[in-house]
Design a protein around this motif. Structure first.
Motif, PDB file in Angstrom:
ATOM      1  N   VAL A 297       0.830  -1.199   0.000  1.00 46.58           N
ATOM      2  CA  VAL A 297       0.000   0.000   0.000  1.00 46.58           C
ATOM      3  C   VAL A 297       0.869   1.255   0.000  1.00 46.58           C
ATOM      4  O   VAL A 297       0.582   2.236  -0.686  1.00 46.58           O
ATOM      5  N   ARG A 298       1.965   1.218   0.751  1.00 50.67           N
ATOM      6  CA  ARG A 298       2.872   2.370   0.784  1.00 50.67           C
ATOM      7  C   ARG A 298       3.462   2.633  -0.600  1.00 50.67           C
ATOM      8  O   ARG A 298       3.560   3.789  -1.034  1.00 50.67           O
ATOM      9  N   ALA A 299       3.834   1.577  -1.308  1.00 48.59           N
ATOM     10  CA  ALA A 299       4.418   1.748  -2.638  1.00 48.59           C
ATOM     11  C   ALA A 299       3.394   2.292  -3.629  1.00 48.59           C
ATOM     12  O   ALA A 299       3.723   3.138  -4.477  1.00 48.59           O
ATOM     13  N   ILE A 300       2.159   1.815  -3.543  1.00 51.12           N
ATOM     14  CA  ILE A 300       1.096   2.346  -4.405  1.00 51.12           C
ATOM     15  C   ILE A 300       0.896   3.829  -4.119  1.00 51.12           C
ATOM     16  O   ILE A 300       0.732   4.653  -5.024  1.00 51.12           O
ATOM     17  N   ASP A 301       0.941   4.187  -2.836  1.00 52.25           N
ATOM     18  CA  ASP A 301       0.774   5.586  -2.459  1.00 52.25           C
ATOM     19  C   ASP A 301       1.945   6.433  -2.951  1.00 52.25           C
ATOM     20  O   ASP A 301       1.754   7.592  -3.355  1.00 52.25           O
TER      21      ASP A 301
ATOM     22  N   GLN B 293       1.211   9.643  -5.144  1.00 50.32           N
ATOM     23  CA  GLN B 293       1.670  10.979  -4.765  1.00 50.32           C
ATOM     24  C   GLN B 293       2.594  11.557  -5.833  1.00 50.32           C
ATOM     25  O   GLN B 293       2.622  12.774  -6.051  1.00 50.32           O
ATOM     26  N   GLY B 294       3.343  10.692  -6.514  1.00 50.66           N
ATOM     27  CA  GLY B 294       4.163  11.145  -7.639  1.00 50.66           C
ATOM     28  C   GLY B 294       3.303  11.686  -8.766  1.00 50.66           C
ATOM     29  O   GLY B 294       3.659  12.692  -9.406  1.00 50.66           O
ATOM     30  N   ILE B 295       2.174  11.029  -9.017  1.00 47.73           N
ATOM     31  CA  ILE B 295       1.238  11.529 -10.031  1.00 47.73           C
ATOM     32  C   ILE B 295       0.689  12.879  -9.605  1.00 47.73           C
ATOM     33  O   ILE B 295       0.596  13.819 -10.404  1.00 47.73           O
ATOM     34  N   ARG B 296       0.357  13.014  -8.332  1.00 47.73           N
ATOM     35  CA  ARG B 296      -0.222  14.268  -7.829  1.00 47.73           C
ATOM     36  C   ARG B 296       0.790  15.415  -7.893  1.00 47.73           C
ATOM     37  O   ARG B 296       0.417  16.569  -8.149  1.00 47.73           O
ATOM     38  N   ARG B 297       2.061  15.115  -7.662  1.00 50.21           N
ATOM     39  CA  ARG B 297       3.072  16.175  -7.758  1.00 50.21           C
ATOM     40  C   ARG B 297       3.180  16.708  -9.177  1.00 50.21           C
ATOM     41  O   ARG B 297       3.429  17.895  -9.396  1.00 50.21           O
TER      42      ARG B 297
ATOM     43  N   GLY C  95       3.087  -6.704 -13.202  1.00 49.23           N
ATOM     44  CA  GLY C  95       4.341  -5.964 -13.114  1.00 49.23           C
ATOM     45  C   GLY C  95       4.133  -4.486 -12.859  1.00 49.23           C
ATOM     46  O   GLY C  95       3.032  -3.940 -13.007  1.00 49.23           O
ATOM     47  N   ALA C  96       5.217  -3.809 -12.488  1.00 53.74           N
ATOM     48  CA  ALA C  96       5.138  -2.431 -12.014  1.00 53.74           C
ATOM     49  C   ALA C  96       4.662  -1.446 -13.077  1.00 53.74           C
ATOM     50  O   ALA C  96       3.857  -0.558 -12.794  1.00 53.74           O
ATOM     51  N   SER C  97       5.151  -1.563 -14.299  1.00 55.54           N
ATOM     52  CA  SER C  97       4.771  -0.588 -15.329  1.00 55.54           C
ATOM     53  C   SER C  97       3.285  -0.702 -15.671  1.00 55.54           C
ATOM     54  O   SER C  97       2.622   0.316 -15.919  1.00 55.54           O
ATOM     55  N   ASP C  98       2.749  -1.913 -15.673  1.00 58.93           N
ATOM     56  CA  ASP C  98       1.320  -2.080 -15.943  1.00 58.93           C
ATOM     57  C   ASP C  98       0.478  -1.590 -14.770  1.00 58.93           C
ATOM     58  O   ASP C  98      -0.624  -1.056 -14.965  1.00 58.93           O
ATOM     59  N   VAL C  99       0.953  -1.788 -13.547  1.00 61.09           N
ATOM     60  CA  VAL C  99       0.245  -1.240 -12.389  1.00 61.09           C
ATOM     61  C   VAL C  99       0.273   0.286 -12.451  1.00 61.09           C
ATOM     62  O   VAL C  99      -0.717   0.953 -12.126  1.00 61.09           O
ATOM     63  N   LEU C 100       1.400   0.863 -12.875  1.00 63.74           N
ATOM     64  CA  LEU C 100       1.464   2.306 -13.105  1.00 63.74           C
ATOM     65  C   LEU C 100       0.385   2.726 -14.095  1.00 63.74           C
ATOM     66  O   LEU C 100      -0.291   3.747 -13.906  1.00 63.74           O
TER      67      LEU C 100
ATOM     68  N   VAL D 153       7.263   5.618 -18.395  1.00 63.73           N
ATOM     69  CA  VAL D 153       7.940   4.684 -17.480  1.00 63.73           C
ATOM     70  C   VAL D 153       9.237   5.311 -16.969  1.00 63.73           C
ATOM     71  O   VAL D 153       9.550   5.243 -15.770  1.00 63.73           O
ATOM     72  N   THR D 154       9.975   5.936 -17.865  1.00 59.27           N
ATOM     73  CA  THR D 154      11.227   6.582 -17.469  1.00 59.27           C
ATOM     74  C   THR D 154      10.974   7.732 -16.501  1.00 59.27           C
ATOM     75  O   THR D 154      11.703   7.908 -15.516  1.00 59.27           O
ATOM     76  N   GLU D 155       9.944   8.512 -16.763  1.00 57.76           N
ATOM     77  CA  GLU D 155       9.618   9.654 -15.902  1.00 57.76           C
ATOM     78  C   GLU D 155       9.317   9.215 -14.469  1.00 57.76           C
ATOM     79  O   GLU D 155       9.662   9.903 -13.510  1.00 57.76           O
ATOM     80  N   TYR D 156       8.672   8.044 -14.338  1.00 61.86           N
ATOM     81  CA  TYR D 156       8.279   7.544 -13.012  1.00 61.86           C
ATOM     82  C   TYR D 156       9.248   6.493 -12.480  1.00 61.86           C
ATOM     83  O   TYR D 156       8.890   5.711 -11.608  1.00 61.86           O
ATOM     84  N   ALA D 157      10.474   6.487 -12.977  1.00 69.40           N
ATOM     85  CA  ALA D 157      11.438   5.443 -12.607  1.00 69.40           C
ATOM     86  C   ALA D 157      11.670   5.380 -11.101  1.00 69.40           C
ATOM     87  O   ALA D 157      11.749   4.285 -10.517  1.00 69.40           O
ATOM     88  N   LYS D 158      11.785   6.514 -10.450  1.00 66.97           N
ATOM     89  CA  LYS D 158      12.053   6.521  -9.013  1.00 66.97           C
ATOM     90  C   LYS D 158      10.890   5.914  -8.240  1.00 66.97           C
ATOM     91  O   LYS D 158      11.092   5.079  -7.340  1.00 66.97           O
ATOM     92  N   GLU D 159       9.666   6.307  -8.587  1.00 67.75           N
ATOM     93  CA  GLU D 159       8.495   5.752  -7.914  1.00 67.75           C
ATOM     94  C   GLU D 159       8.333   4.262  -8.211  1.00 67.75           C
ATOM     95  O   GLU D 159       7.932   3.483  -7.346  1.00 67.75           O
ATOM     96  N   LEU D 160       8.687   3.863  -9.423  1.00 68.90           N
ATOM     97  CA  LEU D 160       8.544   2.460  -9.805  1.00 68.90           C
ATOM     98  C   LEU D 160       9.526   1.565  -9.052  1.00 68.90           C
ATOM     99  O   LEU D 160       9.245   0.385  -8.836  1.00 68.90           O
ATOM    100  N   ASP D 161      10.657   2.108  -8.649  1.00 76.22           N
ATOM    101  CA  ASP D 161      11.606   1.312  -7.863  1.00 76.22           C
ATOM    102  C   ASP D 161      10.944   0.821  -6.573  1.00 76.22           C
ATOM    103  O   ASP D 161      11.104  -0.343  -6.173  1.00 76.22           O
TER     104      ASP D 161
END
Length: 225
Positions: free
Chosen positions: A22-26, A30-34, A88-93, A153-161
């Protein structure tokens, strides 16, 4: 993530896995909201996307306005399907960005769907593109087919980690018991009129069924005819 190590095995507490998920989803939300200030804050829930769905179908997520209450203020719900986590992470994104587009529509008072929320119109497509998605059209559900281009995917690389590290668990789909086929143990019976009826063979064997028009009993036809 807290782990307990023994000589025999390495285990991770389920509650810690759930918390990190849940923390990772958040973190991603929050990255999207920023990046997109109109995307609202949400209450995150994770559960079954196949319970109650038709066989072979699954709901990957949803955004629902005013589902939760906090300090006298309503809060939207972001639901993420446990079955969809195995993609996987990119599809969840992609799912999170898709639901964020619905969040934008809610905040901006834009009607982005019809047919009880199933059909996604061109306004939804525009919102999805604004958030960095690629969307394709389906005849029955509209501009709902979501994919995440490499640039996003590249833009959200930090959040995806953080999300990649948390995706160590997913939910199995609901398994429905096989439906029982309807009994076809019916006989065709005919009277002297002649009229025909279909009736269970056991019912016909219990005693005669008389036609109210000709007064003759219905008799089973020869099945070899």
């Amino acid at each position: 993530m807290t782990t307990v190590t023994t000589r025999r095995a390495k285990t991770t507490k389920v509650e810690n896995v759930a918390t990190e998920l849940v923390r990772a989803i958040d973190v991603v939300w929050q990255g999207i909201r920023r990046r997109h200030a109109d995307v609202p804050d949400v209450m995150i829930t994770v559960g079954s996307g196949t319970l109650g769905a038709k066989p072979g179908q699954a709901r990957l997520g949803h955004f629902a306005a005013a589902r939760w209450q906090r300090d006298g203020e309503s809060l939207p719900e972001l639901f993420v399907s446990g079955e969809g986590l195995q993609r996987g992470a990119s599809d969840v994104l992609g799912t999170l960005l898709h639901e964020a587009a619905h969040g934008l529509a809610h905040v901006r008072d834009i009607k982005d769907t019809s047919r009880q929320g199933r059909y996604h119109n061109k306004k939804f497509k525009e919102l999805g593109i604004e958030l960095g998605l690629e969307l394709a059209e389906d005849a029955s559900i509209g501009w709902s087919l979501t994919s995440v281009p490499a640039a996003t995917v590249t833009e959200y690389a930090k959040e995806l980690d953080a999300l990649i590290a948390a995706l160590v668990i997913y939910r199995h789909a609901e398994i429905r018991p096989a439906s029982r086929s309807k009994s076809t143990n019916l006989a065709v019976a005919q009277c002297a009129c002649p009229r025909k009826i279909r009736v269970a063979k056991s019912t016909l064997a219990e005693g005669p069924i008389t036609c109210g028009k000709c007064g003759a009993d219905f008799e089973a036809e020869d099945e070899d005819e």
